[in-house]
Design an enzyme around this catalytic site. Structure first.
Site, PDB file in Angstrom:
ATOM      1  N   ASP A  11       0.851  -1.178   0.000  1.00  0.00           N
ATOM      2  CA  ASP A  11       0.000   0.000   0.000  1.00  0.00           C
ATOM      3  C   ASP A  11       0.890   1.231   0.000  1.00  0.00           C
ATOM      4  O   ASP A  11       1.248   1.764   1.045  1.00  0.00           O
ATOM      5  CB  ASP A  11      -0.921  -0.027   1.224  1.00  0.00           C
ATOM      6  CG  ASP A  11      -2.057   0.974   1.103  1.00  0.00           C
ATOM      7  OD1 ASP A  11      -2.078   1.733   0.111  1.00  0.00           O
ATOM      8  OD2 ASP A  11      -2.921   0.996   1.995  1.00  0.00           O
ATOM      9  N   ALA A  12       1.259   1.666  -1.197  1.00  0.00           N
ATOM     10  CA  ALA A  12       2.141   2.821  -1.352  1.00  0.00           C
ATOM     11  C   ALA A  12       1.488   3.941  -2.144  1.00  0.00           C
ATOM     12  O   ALA A  12       1.997   5.060  -2.157  1.00  0.00           O
ATOM     13  CB  ALA A  12       3.452   2.403  -2.025  1.00  0.00           C
ATOM     14  N   LYS A  13       0.400   3.637  -2.838  1.00  0.00           N
ATOM     15  CA  LYS A  13      -0.396   4.627  -3.580  1.00  0.00           C
ATOM     16  C   LYS A  13       0.474   5.518  -4.454  1.00  0.00           C
ATOM     17  O   LYS A  13       0.323   6.741  -4.474  1.00  0.00           O
ATOM     18  CB  LYS A  13      -1.252   5.459  -2.624  1.00  0.00           C
ATOM     19  CG  LYS A  13      -2.263   4.624  -1.844  1.00  0.00           C
ATOM     20  CD  LYS A  13      -3.142   5.492  -0.965  1.00  0.00           C
ATOM     21  CE  LYS A  13      -4.170   4.656  -0.210  1.00  0.00           C
ATOM     22  NZ  LYS A  13      -3.554   3.827   0.857  1.00  0.00           N
ATOM     23  N   ARG A  14       1.360   4.915  -5.205  1.00  0.00           N
ATOM     24  CA  ARG A  14       2.246   5.682  -6.062  1.00  0.00           C
ATOM     25  C   ARG A  14       1.496   6.164  -7.308  1.00  0.00           C
ATOM     26  O   ARG A  14       0.603   5.504  -7.819  1.00  0.00           O
ATOM     27  CB  ARG A  14       3.448   4.841  -6.484  1.00  0.00           C
ATOM     28  CG  ARG A  14       4.360   4.411  -5.325  1.00  0.00           C
ATOM     29  CD  ARG A  14       4.928   5.623  -4.590  1.00  0.00           C
ATOM     30  NE  ARG A  14       6.045   5.266  -3.739  1.00  0.00           N
ATOM     31  CZ  ARG A  14       6.018   5.240  -2.412  1.00  0.00           C
ATOM     32  NH1 ARG A  14       4.908   5.539  -1.769  1.00  0.00           N
ATOM     33  NH2 ARG A  14       7.101   4.917  -1.721  1.00  0.00           N
TER      34      ARG A  14
END
Length: 281
Positions: A97-100
């Protein structure tokens, strides 16, 4: 290393065998304190190792939130690398979960950080933000296909602020969230048993019958537990797409730590409740 079987196929099998539950690894400072741990790298390591030990061999998906590791710098990222490797070795799929989200070579570099099979942080899937335009995600989508990984694209999120972008109407009358779902349906066309490109859709959003959630891919659904949604709500929110929902529970499981047996018990209860709700739906 040869490419993995596509993420969608691996996820479908894991959900069928272990139940459709994703447990977050979210080492908030407040949660570390609740566990009696210091807000430092040692506390972070103890927390993440305990969660992995407790549930990685029995849940379908673990979802570490990279920000809570990154705040400790390189030593925190090293703890994250270990957590990812140990979770995958125990049989859980890891969604980073890094939402890049970025463009061009920068998006490609983000993709290589998490989706290249030789990367230290290689994960089975990555959360990404499409709000520089869905096409900006193309480097990540292409690398995911080559490596057998997947993406979860922010589409209809549960935070109140999300609506100002996701509910905005295009000139053709379609809103932005629905546009993202349509793109994902195109990505997954013809894939069996499940496509590898999923959407993030909040479990707290109520009736979503006006949206076509049948993207032939997984729907990562935050909001179960502390945010107020329950497993029983899933059929009403997701309708016919409920079988492809991957409900995420974080605090609802993690608050039972640091006792390993208590963490396992909480995860197993949520998994069973979700399995029953999906079957009823």
């Amino acid at each position: 290393m040869s490419p993995l079987e596509p993420f969608g196929a691996r996820l479908r099998r894991a959900m069928d065998e272990r139940g459709p539950l994703c447990v977050g690894i979210d080492p908030h400072a407040s949660l570390l304190a609740e566990w009696g741990l210091n807000d430092d790298v040692a506390g972070l390591e103890r927390f993440s190792r305990t969660v992995v030990e407790a549930v990685a061999d029995r849940v379908a998906v673990l979802k570490p939130q990279s920000a809570f590791f990154e705040r400790f710098g390189s030593r925190g990222v090293a703890v994250l690398e270990t957590a990812v490797a140990e979770a995958r070795a125990a049989g859980a799929l890891v969604v980073m979960d890094a939402k890049r989200g970025d463009i061009g070579s920068t998006m490609a570099a983000y993709a290589e950080s998490f989706l290249h099979e030789d990367a230290p942080l290689f994960s089975d899937a990555l959360t990404v933000s499409p709000y520089l335009g869905y096409g900006s995600l193309r480097p990540a989508a292409e690398l995911a296909r080559r490596s057998g990984a997947g993406l979860f694209v922010l589409a209809l999120t549960s935070n109140p602020e999300g609506g100002e972008v996701q509910h905005a109407l295009r000139s053709d009358g379609l809103n932005v969230g629905a546009t993202m779902l349509a793109h994902l349906a195109e990505e997954n066309a013809g894939e069996r048993p499940l496509g590898s490109f999923g959407a993030v859709v909040g479990a707290t959003l109520g009736d979503l019958s006006s949206y076509d959630l049948d993207v032939n891919g997984p729907l990562l659904a935050p909001g179960i537990g502390a945010q107020g949604a329950t497993p029983a709500d899933l059929p009403a929110v997701f309708g016919a797409a409920v079988r492809n929902v991957v409900p995420n529970v974080s605090r609802g499981v993690l608050r039972h730590g640091p006792d390993v047996a208590a963490l396992r018990g909480a995860a197993e209860r949520f998994a069973e409740e979700i399995r029953a709700a999906v079957a009823a739906g």
